[in-house]
Design a protein around this motif. Structure first.
Motif, PDB file in Angstrom:
ATOM      1  N   ALA A  71     -28.815  65.796 -27.379  1.00 31.93           N
ATOM      2  CA  ALA A  71     -28.656  66.788 -28.447  1.00 31.93           C
ATOM      3  C   ALA A  71     -27.273  67.420 -28.397  1.00 31.93           C
ATOM      4  N   ALA A  72     -26.814  67.754 -27.193  1.00 32.95           N
ATOM      5  CA  ALA A  72     -25.485  68.349 -27.052  1.00 32.95           C
ATOM      6  C   ALA A  72     -24.402  67.360 -27.484  1.00 32.95           C
ATOM      7  N   LEU A  73     -24.555  66.093 -27.087  1.00 34.63           N
ATOM      8  CA  LEU A  73     -23.562  65.085 -27.445  1.00 34.63           C
ATOM      9  C   LEU A  73     -23.535  64.829 -28.945  1.00 34.63           C
ATOM     10  N   HIS A  74     -24.717  64.765 -29.558  1.00 35.33           N
ATOM     11  CA  HIS A  74     -24.778  64.514 -31.000  1.00 35.33           C
ATOM     12  C   HIS A  74     -24.260  65.700 -31.798  1.00 35.33           C
ATOM     13  N   CYS A  75     -24.486  66.919 -31.321  1.00 34.40           N
ATOM     14  CA  CYS A  75     -23.925  68.090 -31.993  1.00 34.40           C
ATOM     15  C   CYS A  75     -22.404  68.029 -31.974  1.00 34.40           C
ATOM     16  N   GLY A  76     -21.845  67.717 -30.813  1.00 31.40           N
ATOM     17  CA  GLY A  76     -20.392  67.597 -30.721  1.00 31.40           C
ATOM     18  C   GLY A  76     -19.862  66.527 -31.654  1.00 31.40           C
ATOM     19  N   TYR A  77     -20.564  65.397 -31.705  1.00 31.61           N
ATOM     20  CA  TYR A  77     -20.165  64.296 -32.593  1.00 31.61           C
ATOM     21  C   TYR A  77     -20.184  64.730 -34.049  1.00 31.61           C
ATOM     22  N   MET A  78     -21.263  65.392 -34.472  1.00 39.74           N
ATOM     23  CA  MET A  78     -21.376  65.808 -35.868  1.00 39.74           C
ATOM     24  C   MET A  78     -20.304  66.826 -36.243  1.00 39.74           C
ATOM     25  N   LEU A  79     -20.024  67.756 -35.348  1.00 42.32           N
ATOM     26  CA  LEU A  79     -19.015  68.771 -35.634  1.00 42.32           C
ATOM     27  C   LEU A  79     -17.628  68.149 -35.789  1.00 42.32           C
ATOM     28  N   VAL A  80     -17.302  67.213 -34.897  1.00 43.15           N
ATOM     29  CA  VAL A  80     -16.001  66.545 -34.985  1.00 43.15           C
ATOM     30  C   VAL A  80     -15.930  65.696 -36.250  1.00 43.15           C
ATOM     31  N   LEU A  81     -17.017  64.999 -36.568  1.00 45.20           N
ATOM     32  CA  LEU A  81     -17.050  64.155 -37.759  1.00 45.20           C
ATOM     33  C   LEU A  81     -16.876  64.988 -39.028  1.00 45.20           C
ATOM     34  N   GLN A  82     -17.599  66.110 -39.125  1.00 42.48           N
ATOM     35  CA  GLN A  82     -17.482  66.972 -40.302  1.00 42.48           C
ATOM     36  C   GLN A  82     -16.068  67.522 -40.440  1.00 42.48           C
ATOM     37  N   ARG A  83     -15.458  67.889 -39.312  1.00 39.57           N
ATOM     38  CA  ARG A  83     -14.085  68.380 -39.366  1.00 39.57           C
ATOM     39  C   ARG A  83     -13.151  67.294 -39.888  1.00 39.57           C
ATOM     40  N   GLY A  84     -13.393  66.068 -39.443  1.00 43.48           N
ATOM     41  CA  GLY A  84     -12.569  64.968 -39.917  1.00 43.48           C
ATOM     42  C   GLY A  84     -12.733  64.732 -41.405  1.00 43.48           C
ATOM     43  N   TYR A  85     -13.968  64.741 -41.889  1.00 45.70           N
ATOM     44  CA  TYR A  85     -14.209  64.532 -43.310  1.00 45.70           C
ATOM     45  C   TYR A  85     -13.622  65.655 -44.157  1.00 45.70           C
ATOM     46  N   ALA A  86     -13.557  66.860 -43.606  1.00 47.67           N
ATOM     47  CA  ALA A  86     -12.974  67.981 -44.345  1.00 47.67           C
ATOM     48  C   ALA A  86     -11.462  67.859 -44.466  1.00 47.67           C
ATOM     49  N   GLY A  87     -10.840  67.111 -43.559  1.00 52.35           N
ATOM     50  CA  GLY A  87      -9.385  67.037 -43.547  1.00 52.35           C
ATOM     51  C   GLY A  87      -8.799  65.683 -43.846  1.00 52.35           C
ATOM     52  N   GLY A  88      -9.631  64.645 -43.958  1.00 54.60           N
ATOM     53  CA  GLY A  88      -9.093  63.304 -44.163  1.00 54.60           C
ATOM     54  C   GLY A  88      -9.909  62.525 -45.183  1.00 54.60           C
ATOM     55  N   GLN A  89      -9.391  61.373 -45.580  1.00 50.31           N
ATOM     56  CA  GLN A  89     -10.106  60.526 -46.518  1.00 50.31           C
ATOM     57  C   GLN A  89     -11.298  59.856 -45.823  1.00 50.31           C
ATOM     58  N   LEU A  90     -12.349  59.650 -46.595  1.00 47.47           N
ATOM     59  CA  LEU A  90     -13.598  59.106 -46.063  1.00 47.47           C
ATOM     60  C   LEU A  90     -13.371  57.814 -45.298  1.00 47.47           C
ATOM     61  N   SER A  91     -12.736  56.836 -45.922  1.00 50.20           N
ATOM     62  CA  SER A  91     -12.602  55.530 -45.285  1.00 50.20           C
ATOM     63  C   SER A  91     -11.690  55.589 -44.064  1.00 50.20           C
ATOM     64  N   THR A  92     -10.705  56.489 -44.072  1.00 49.85           N
ATOM     65  CA  THR A  92      -9.810  56.621 -42.919  1.00 49.85           C
ATOM     66  C   THR A  92     -10.565  57.110 -41.696  1.00 49.85           C
ATOM     67  N   VAL A  93     -11.281  58.220 -41.866  1.00 49.43           N
ATOM     68  CA  VAL A  93     -12.032  58.790 -40.756  1.00 49.43           C
ATOM     69  C   VAL A  93     -13.093  57.809 -40.274  1.00 49.43           C
ATOM     70  N   TYR A  94     -13.825  57.226 -41.209  1.00 52.59           N
ATOM     71  CA  TYR A  94     -14.953  56.371 -40.844  1.00 52.59           C
ATOM     72  C   TYR A  94     -14.487  55.116 -40.118  1.00 52.59           C
ATOM     73  N   LEU A 184     -10.280  59.299 -34.270  1.00 52.28           N
ATOM     74  CA  LEU A 184     -10.195  58.896 -32.869  1.00 52.28           C
ATOM     75  C   LEU A 184     -11.101  59.772 -31.997  1.00 52.28           C
ATOM     76  N   ALA A 185     -11.086  61.086 -32.267  1.00 56.11           N
ATOM     77  CA  ALA A 185     -11.949  61.993 -31.507  1.00 56.11           C
ATOM     78  C   ALA A 185     -13.423  61.671 -31.751  1.00 56.11           C
ATOM     79  N   THR A 186     -13.757  61.336 -32.992  1.00 53.73           N
ATOM     80  CA  THR A 186     -15.137  60.969 -33.304  1.00 53.73           C
ATOM     81  C   THR A 186     -15.534  59.687 -32.582  1.00 53.73           C
ATOM     82  N   GLY A 187     -14.610  58.740 -32.509  1.00 54.09           N
ATOM     83  CA  GLY A 187     -14.892  57.493 -31.805  1.00 54.09           C
ATOM     84  C   GLY A 187     -15.204  57.711 -30.338  1.00 54.09           C
ATOM     85  N   VAL A 188     -14.485  58.624 -29.705  1.00 53.20           N
ATOM     86  CA  VAL A 188     -14.777  58.952 -28.308  1.00 53.20           C
ATOM     87  C   VAL A 188     -16.180  59.527 -28.188  1.00 53.20           C
ATOM     88  N   ALA A 189     -16.542  60.423 -29.124  1.00 52.08           N
ATOM     89  CA  ALA A 189     -17.890  61.009 -29.102  1.00 52.08           C
ATOM     90  C   ALA A 189     -18.961  59.935 -29.295  1.00 52.08           C
TER      91      ALA A 189
END
Length: 314
Positions: A71-94, A184-189
């Motif tokens: 749960a802790a790991l997935h929360c961190g992943y979701m938070l980083v992913l959402q931050r990425g989507y807020a600041g970058g293009q969908l296909s780039t982040v994904y 990249l941060a999301t990939g590590v998560a």
């Protein structure tokens, strides 16, 4: 990889692409949406736990440790992913996240789990990195423009409006588009939670559905602790976005449950890369629906990432 495992992984890829498209559309909402997503996931999947083996042969203490950490790991992943989507293009982040994640996963699977992919799999790592670099070059001008725009802005955004895009990050002195940096941060998560969850499901014999539900219940508590004063946004968010929340709550766990089941049938070093065919699906959506810049080159770079992912599974 058996046909059943392959079918599970491909179905997971479709579900994963779908929920990421949903999440991208509300990325600036952040924690209130994620809290509701965890609630919806728990409500949708909890009734299915008894029909899918309950806790199986898992010891309660192993189950508790597994889901708390997950749960802790997935929360961190979701938070980083959402931050990425807020600041970058969908296909780039994904594409960046989904290419980085399996690369690290394969390395960990080899060094810690004792798995032995073929030599072609190691070539796949180089191809994935080439695809990520290509995406980074596509977005380099965009990142510079974003930085220039931030530097020359004459007035701050209203407090109630969307947050400004984050400044491009730097790695070893190289300016990165925010989507690349957060990807990249999301990939590590992704790599961290994939290896942990594979260990829990395999070694402790925890049924995937029960494991995922335990994880989402833990996420509810963790996101609630992060809400703070933003708890006032919960009702407006659910009133406006409840269809998206329900779909997110159904598809996000489903995509990962399918992967967890596949992990019990095939090595992690094969399952983790194969699920990333979703990169092309998301890139198609970004090109056709969101009209992201240079769609042909973006699709080609994403295809390069998927080609490297395919080599990982050889």
């Amino acid at each position: 990889m058996s046909p059943t495992a392959l079918a599970l992984v491909l179905a997971a890829a479709v579900c994963h692409a779908a929920w990421n498209i949903l999440a991208h559309g509300v990325s600036r909402i952040g924690i209130p949406f994620l809290w509701w997503g965890a609630v919806a996931a728990s409500l949708v999947w909890l009734p299915l736990v008894p029909a899918t083996g309950g806790l199986g042969r898992a010891r309660p203490e192993d189950f508790a440790i597994g889901v708390v950490v997950s749960a802790a790991l997935h929360c961190g992943y979701m938070l980083v992913l959402q931050r990425g989507y807020a600041g970058g293009q969908l296909s780039t982040v994904y594409a960046t996240a989904r290419g980085t994640g399996p690369t690290i996963t394969v390395i960990v699977a080899v060094t810690l789990l004792g798995e032995r992919p073929s030599p072609a799999a190691f070539a796949g790592i180089a191809v994935i990195l080439a695809g990520i670099v290509a995406i980074g070059l596509l977005d380099r001008e965009r990142g510079a423009a974003a930085a220039s725009g931030l530097a020359t802005a004459s007035a701050p955004a209203p407090a109630s409006g969307p947050s400004p895009r984050p400044r491009p990050g730097r790695i070893l002195g190289v300016r990165l588009d925010p989507g690349i940096a957060w990807g990249l941060a999301t990939g590590v998560a992704i790599a961290i939670y994939t290896v942990w969850d594979a260990h829990a499901v395999r070694e402790w014999a925890i049924p995937p559905v029960a494991y995922m539900v335990g994880c989402t219940l833990g996420e509810i508590l963790l996101y609630a602790a992060m809400l703070g004063r933003r708890h006032r946004e919960l009702l407006p968010v659910v009133r406006r976005h409840w269809p998206r929340i329900l779909l997110f709550g159904a598809l996000s766990p489903l995509s990962y449950i399918l992967v967890l089941v596949a992990i019990t049938m095939a090595p992690v070093a094969l399952v983790a890369p194969m699920r990333e065919v979703s990169v092309v699906l998301v890139s198609l959506f970004g090109a056709v629906v969101l009209r992201e810049s240079r769609p042909g080159c973006r699709l080609a770079a994403s295809a390069l990432v998927v080609g490297g992912i395919a080599l990982l599974a050889v």
